[in-house]
Write an enzyme that holds these catalytic residues in place. Sequence first.
Site, PDB file in Angstrom:
ATOM      1  N   CYS A 125       5.769   2.180   5.606  1.00  0.00           N
ATOM      2  CA  CYS A 125       6.925   1.925   4.833  1.00  0.00           C
ATOM      3  C   CYS A 125       7.047   3.169   4.049  1.00  0.00           C
ATOM      4  O   CYS A 125       6.022   3.294   3.018  1.00  0.00           O
ATOM      5  CB  CYS A 125       7.134   0.450   4.253  1.00  0.00           C
ATOM      6  SG  CYS A 125       8.504   0.320   2.721  1.00  0.00           S
ATOM      7  N   CYS A 158       6.805  -2.002   2.002  1.00  0.00           N
ATOM      8  CA  CYS A 158       7.601  -3.500   2.140  1.00  0.00           C
ATOM      9  C   CYS A 158       6.654  -3.875   3.344  1.00  0.00           C
ATOM     10  O   CYS A 158       5.825  -2.726   4.292  1.00  0.00           O
ATOM     11  CB  CYS A 158       8.456  -3.288   2.849  1.00  0.00           C
ATOM     12  SG  CYS A 158       9.661  -3.004   1.827  1.00  0.00           S
TER      13      CYS A 158
END
Lengths: 225, 191
Positions: free
Chosen positions: B98, B103
């Site tokens: 990410c 994430c």
Amino acid sequence: MGDMDGPHDLGGAPGFGPVRFDPDDPLFSSDWERKVFGLTMATSTISLYNRDENRHARERMPVEEYRSTGYFEQWLVALETNLTELGVLDAAAVRERVAEFLDEPGREVRGKDRPELFELFRDTLEFGASLERPAAPPRFAVGSRVRAVRDAKPGHTRLPAYVRGHVGVVRRVDGAFVLPDTNAHHEGENPENTYNVGFSARDVWGKGDHEVLVDVWESYLEPAD
Amino acid sequence: MSDEAELRARVKALESLLVERGLIGADTVDQIVEVYESEIGPLLGAKVVARAWVDPGFKERLLSDATAACGELGIGGLQGEQLVAVENTDSVHNVVVCTLCSCYPWPVLGIPPNWYKSPEYRARMVAEPRRVLAEDFGLPLGEDVEIRVQDSSAEMRYFTVPQRPAGTEDWDEERLAGVVTRESMVGVAVL
């Protein structure tokens, strides 16, 4: 690559050395990191701010500060920013309380328990907090050639700088989700379809034989043909 | 005064004011963190992968709709509302990053480790994965292996299904789950 909008937009940024990989790293390296994580989860469970506001608060840090600040300290800055800007806590009261705890480092946080709040968190944990929403039919299909827009609007966005202006191919059409660009600024949910788009590394960086797949909202794309 | 002392005081200040306001309880923060320390982690993802190895029907469902397939095992929820599983093979190697934040598929892998959140990983994995995998993770991939880097920039949360190690043909599901590592499900290791 294009200009970086914020200190967080790191994909392809130059000047970084080896990844310090340690499979046995603890999740938290100190008790305050553990607390920052828990406080963030607790305050988002009761919706004191939304996820995009939380990210944007970190992204507004000046680049030198962001880069010299550890991960959970960035989270702490975001908590302080959001809780005071949104009027949940008074900035002067926070400063005063910090001074008190500095004077008395052994003092613990005390007060009433709220077991029902943990039950609420349990529900969020189990059922999630999906930002999927109904939207118009998708504009692009699997195989469509698309160009990532060149210019980002000021403020929060989830279009990484490194793909801007580049052409990719839609690999998957995902659902429609709340648009972070407006949700972060209280300008509404404006759900849009999202896509998984493949870009060639050679095209993006002039070297590399791999494919980079990026997930993007529909308004980040325009037809390439 | 050390930086650590100041950080500790800043965190206590927020917690104590929120507790005083009645917005959270004095018990809330610890209760929430304990869930991530004791209940949620890569052992859950390992179960999913082991099931995929022994059950071809499950594997097919996992690769076409990971959210539903993980749901069959009671796995899903916060930060994994939309899961995508990608398969690593002899010819294609997927790796997850990410670049914008951190994430990560929490219900499957737990909260992300430090190296995954580090600026070095976020900056370099998308641009030079072959080199980062070889030099920083000790995973040299052959030139004939195609690399796909998945940047988790929207709502999908990705994990990789590593190849089943040779010599495990007669192992049962539970024993198989025991060899599946977090790193192999992010794509920075093979088994």
